[in-house]
Design a protein around this motif. Structure first.
Motif, PDB file in Angstrom:
ATOM      1  N   CYS A  47     -28.758 -17.215   9.183  1.00 56.35           N
ATOM      2  CA  CYS A  47     -29.428 -17.106  10.555  1.00 56.35           C
ATOM      3  C   CYS A  47     -29.177 -18.404  11.311  1.00 56.35           C
ATOM      4  CB  CYS A  47     -30.880 -17.318  10.147  1.00 56.35           C
ATOM      5  SG  CYS A  47     -32.212 -17.576  11.646  1.00 56.35           S
ATOM      6  N   SER A  48     -28.922 -18.371  12.645  1.00 58.15           N
ATOM      7  CA  SER A  48     -28.437 -19.635  13.343  1.00 58.15           C
ATOM      8  C   SER A  48     -29.775 -20.474  13.585  1.00 58.15           C
ATOM      9  CB  SER A  48     -27.937 -19.031  14.770  1.00 58.15           C
ATOM     10  OG  SER A  48     -28.663 -18.293  15.517  1.00 58.15           O
ATOM     11  N   ASN A  49     -30.964 -20.028  13.536  1.00 58.95           N
ATOM     12  CA  ASN A  49     -31.921 -20.672  13.787  1.00 58.95           C
ATOM     13  C   ASN A  49     -32.241 -21.741  12.556  1.00 58.95           C
ATOM     14  OD1 ASN A  49     -34.259 -21.776  15.311  1.00 58.95           O
ATOM     15  ND2 ASN A  49     -35.492 -20.663  13.791  1.00 58.95           N
ATOM     16  N   CYS A  50     -32.419 -21.231  11.262  1.00 53.97           N
ATOM     17  CA  CYS A  50     -32.950 -21.858  10.160  1.00 53.97           C
ATOM     18  C   CYS A  50     -31.911 -22.112   9.158  1.00 53.97           C
ATOM     19  CB  CYS A  50     -34.108 -21.195   9.573  1.00 53.97           C
ATOM     20  SG  CYS A  50     -33.762 -19.585   8.794  1.00 53.97           S
ATOM     21  N   GLY A  51     -30.626 -21.121   9.034  1.00 56.47           N
ATOM     22  CA  GLY A  51     -29.623 -21.305   8.231  1.00 56.47           C
ATOM     23  C   GLY A  51     -29.970 -20.282   7.059  1.00 56.47           C
ATOM     24  N   GLU A  52     -30.877 -19.646   6.921  1.00 60.40           N
ATOM     25  CA  GLU A  52     -31.378 -18.812   5.783  1.00 60.40           C
ATOM     26  C   GLU A  52     -30.115 -17.731   5.675  1.00 60.40           C
ATOM     27  OE1 GLU A  52     -33.126 -17.906   2.362  1.00 60.40           O
ATOM     28  OE2 GLU A  52     -33.703 -19.606   3.544  1.00 60.40           O
ATOM     29  N   LYS A  53     -29.843 -17.432   4.348  1.00 56.20           N
ATOM     30  CA  LYS A  53     -29.131 -16.379   4.300  1.00 56.20           C
ATOM     31  C   LYS A  53     -29.743 -14.881   4.301  1.00 56.20           C
ATOM     32  CE  LYS A  53     -24.944 -18.138   2.129  1.00 56.20           C
ATOM     33  NZ  LYS A  53     -24.021 -18.202   3.365  1.00 56.20           N
ATOM     34  N   ASN A  54     -29.303 -13.933   4.902  1.00 48.80           N
ATOM     35  CA  ASN A  54     -29.970 -12.637   5.035  1.00 48.80           C
ATOM     36  C   ASN A  54     -28.918 -11.584   4.699  1.00 48.80           C
ATOM     37  OD1 ASN A  54     -32.848 -13.014   6.425  1.00 48.80           O
ATOM     38  ND2 ASN A  54     -31.408 -14.637   7.441  1.00 48.80           N
ATOM     39  N   PRO A  55     -29.582 -10.415   4.408  1.00 50.95           N
ATOM     40  CA  PRO A  55     -28.627  -9.129   3.976  1.00 50.95           C
ATOM     41  C   PRO A  55     -27.702  -8.773   5.542  1.00 50.95           C
ATOM     42  CG  PRO A  55     -30.964  -8.704   3.156  1.00 50.95           C
ATOM     43  CD  PRO A  55     -30.837  -9.859   4.157  1.00 50.95           C
ATOM     44  N   SER A  56     -26.693  -8.313   5.058  1.00 53.19           N
ATOM     45  CA  SER A  56     -25.634  -8.133   6.361  1.00 53.19           C
ATOM     46  C   SER A  56     -26.048  -7.148   7.067  1.00 53.19           C
ATOM     47  CB  SER A  56     -24.404  -7.537   5.711  1.00 53.19           C
ATOM     48  OG  SER A  56     -24.515  -6.552   4.957  1.00 53.19           O
ATOM     49  N   ASN A  57     -27.029  -6.222   6.833  1.00 53.63           N
ATOM     50  CA  ASN A  57     -27.675  -5.278   7.777  1.00 53.63           C
ATOM     51  C   ASN A  57     -28.947  -5.811   8.412  1.00 53.63           C
ATOM     52  OD1 ASN A  57     -29.157  -5.203   5.506  1.00 53.63           O
ATOM     53  ND2 ASN A  57     -29.418  -2.945   5.392  1.00 53.63           N
ATOM     54  N   ALA A  58     -29.338  -7.013   8.406  1.00 52.67           N
ATOM     55  CA  ALA A  58     -30.732  -7.665   8.883  1.00 52.67           C
ATOM     56  C   ALA A  58     -30.401  -7.730  10.298  1.00 52.67           C
ATOM     57  CB  ALA A  58     -30.974  -8.982   8.041  1.00 52.67           C
ATOM     58  N   VAL A  59     -31.344  -7.410  10.970  1.00 52.44           N
ATOM     59  CA  VAL A  59     -31.480  -7.738  12.417  1.00 52.44           C
ATOM     60  C   VAL A  59     -32.200  -8.907  12.780  1.00 52.44           C
ATOM     61  CG1 VAL A  59     -31.999  -6.694  14.814  1.00 52.44           C
ATOM     62  CG2 VAL A  59     -31.439  -5.094  12.977  1.00 52.44           C
ATOM     63  N   PHE A  60     -33.130  -9.336  12.046  1.00 51.66           N
ATOM     64  CA  PHE A  60     -34.184 -10.446  12.108  1.00 51.66           C
ATOM     65  C   PHE A  60     -34.178 -11.089  10.614  1.00 51.66           C
ATOM     66  CE2 PHE A  60     -35.844  -7.301  15.261  1.00 51.66           C
ATOM     67  CZ  PHE A  60     -35.807  -8.286  16.228  1.00 51.66           C
ATOM     68  N   CYS A  61     -34.232 -12.370  11.029  1.00 50.55           N
ATOM     69  CA  CYS A  61     -34.208 -13.332   9.600  1.00 50.55           C
ATOM     70  C   CYS A  61     -35.441 -13.177   8.983  1.00 50.55           C
ATOM     71  CB  CYS A  61     -34.121 -14.728  10.219  1.00 50.55           C
ATOM     72  SG  CYS A  61     -34.111 -16.016   8.885  1.00 50.55           S
ATOM     73  N   TYR A  62     -35.528 -12.927   7.743  1.00 47.78           N
ATOM     74  CA  TYR A  62     -36.797 -12.786   6.967  1.00 47.78           C
ATOM     75  C   TYR A  62     -37.570 -14.177   6.797  1.00 47.78           C
ATOM     76  CZ  TYR A  62     -34.863 -14.483   2.496  1.00 47.78           C
ATOM     77  OH  TYR A  62     -34.224 -15.016   1.523  1.00 47.78           O
ATOM     78  N   ASN A  63     -36.915 -15.225   6.909  1.00 50.96           N
ATOM     79  CA  ASN A  63     -37.816 -16.612   6.772  1.00 50.96           C
ATOM     80  C   ASN A  63     -38.261 -17.010   8.067  1.00 50.96           C
ATOM     81  OD1 ASN A  63     -38.134 -18.867   5.268  1.00 50.96           O
ATOM     82  ND2 ASN A  63     -36.542 -19.837   6.699  1.00 50.96           N
ATOM     83  N   CYS A  64     -37.507 -17.035   9.272  1.00 53.33           N
ATOM     84  CA  CYS A  64     -37.955 -17.486  10.368  1.00 53.33           C
ATOM     85  C   CYS A  64     -38.174 -16.264  11.530  1.00 53.33           C
ATOM     86  CB  CYS A  64     -37.274 -18.649  11.364  1.00 53.33           C
ATOM     87  SG  CYS A  64     -35.647 -17.959  11.739  1.00 53.33           S
ATOM     88  N   GLY A  65     -37.771 -15.178  11.311  1.00 50.29           N
ATOM     89  CA  GLY A  65     -38.076 -13.991  12.235  1.00 50.29           C
ATOM     90  C   GLY A  65     -37.231 -14.051  13.647  1.00 50.29           C
ATOM     91  N   LYS A  66     -36.072 -14.905  13.580  1.00 45.92           N
ATOM     92  CA  LYS A  66     -35.302 -15.179  14.840  1.00 45.92           C
ATOM     93  C   LYS A  66     -34.199 -13.980  14.928  1.00 45.92           C
ATOM     94  CE  LYS A  66     -32.215 -18.032  17.542  1.00 45.92           C
ATOM     95  NZ  LYS A  66     -32.624 -17.980  18.681  1.00 45.92           N
ATOM     96  N   ARG A  67     -34.044 -13.229  16.102  1.00 47.35           N
ATOM     97  CA  ARG A  67     -32.857 -12.175  16.002  1.00 47.35           C
ATOM     98  C   ARG A  67     -31.642 -12.719  15.441  1.00 47.35           C
ATOM     99  NH1 ARG A  67     -32.206  -7.178  18.299  1.00 47.35           N
ATOM    100  NH2 ARG A  67     -34.098  -7.256  19.422  1.00 47.35           N
ATOM    101  N   ILE A  68     -31.092 -12.093  14.449  1.00 49.19           N
ATOM    102  CA  ILE A  68     -29.740 -12.371  14.030  1.00 49.19           C
ATOM    103  C   ILE A  68     -28.731 -11.678  14.910  1.00 49.19           C
ATOM    104  CG2 ILE A  68     -28.351 -12.316  11.846  1.00 49.19           C
ATOM    105  CD1 ILE A  68     -30.679 -12.374  10.244  1.00 49.19           C
ATOM    106  N   LYS A  69     -28.637 -10.359  15.147  1.00 48.98           N
ATOM    107  CA  LYS A  69     -27.761  -9.623  15.822  1.00 48.98           C
ATOM    108  C   LYS A  69     -28.398  -8.934  16.433  1.00 48.98           C
ATOM    109  CE  LYS A  69     -26.677  -6.694  11.896  1.00 48.98           C
ATOM    110  NZ  LYS A  69     -25.537  -6.497  10.794  1.00 48.98           N
ATOM    111  N   ALA A  70     -27.801  -8.383  17.849  1.00 46.70           N
ATOM    112  CA  ALA A  70     -28.332  -7.574  18.771  1.00 46.70           C
ATOM    113  C   ALA A  70     -28.241  -6.028  17.905  1.00 46.70           C
ATOM    114  CB  ALA A  70     -27.448  -7.461  19.882  1.00 46.70           C
ATOM    115  N   GLU A  71     -29.335  -5.123  18.381  1.00 46.89           N
ATOM    116  CA  GLU A  71     -29.363  -3.636  17.569  1.00 46.89           C
ATOM    117  C   GLU A  71     -28.283  -3.054  18.382  1.00 46.89           C
ATOM    118  OE1 GLU A  71     -33.237  -2.260  16.642  1.00 46.89           O
ATOM    119  OE2 GLU A  71     -34.068  -3.982  17.147  1.00 46.89           O
TER     120      GLU A  71
END
Length: 108
Positions: free
Chosen positions: A84-108
């Motif tokens: 995640c570019s906001n909090c640095g948390e690692k998310n699964p490759s198919n995640a659209v939103f960070c599970y830690n902070c809720g920020k959008r990871i990639k466009a749908e």
């Protein structure tokens, strides 16, 4: 007079093939005369060799294709996590939103 070994038809001593069924006579066999069935047999033998060679090549190419497909499937199943570019948390490759902070990871 001789008789055909296949159908029993009367034949002249000089006949190479039976007039009724086309079977090669003993004289035809002794003189090594090639008849239609010999030509067909030779053609089928040649075709059989070619088919065997073709199937052997196709088998090798199919094996390579399956191996490549298997490797591609394995790669797609094991994608790296996305940070995640906001909090640095690692998310699964198919995640659209960070599970830690809720920020959008990639466009749908």
């Amino acid at each position: 007079m001789t008789y055909c070994s296949n159908c029993g038809e009367k034949l002249s001593e000089e006949a190479l093939f039976c007039l009724k069924c086309g079977n090669k006579t003993m004289k035809g066999i002794e003189n090594d005369v090639s008849g239609p069935s010999d030509k067909i047999r030779a053609a089928l033998t040649k075709m059989s060799r070619e088919l065997e060679r073709t199937f052997s090549i196709a088998t090798k190419e199919i094996d390579v294709a399956f191996q490549t497909a298997s490797e591609n499937i394995q790669k797609s199943l094991h994608k790296e996590d996305v940070s995640c570019s906001n909090c640095g948390e690692k998310n699964p490759s198919n995640a659209v939103f960070c599970y830690n902070c809720g920020k959008r990871i990639k466009a749908e």
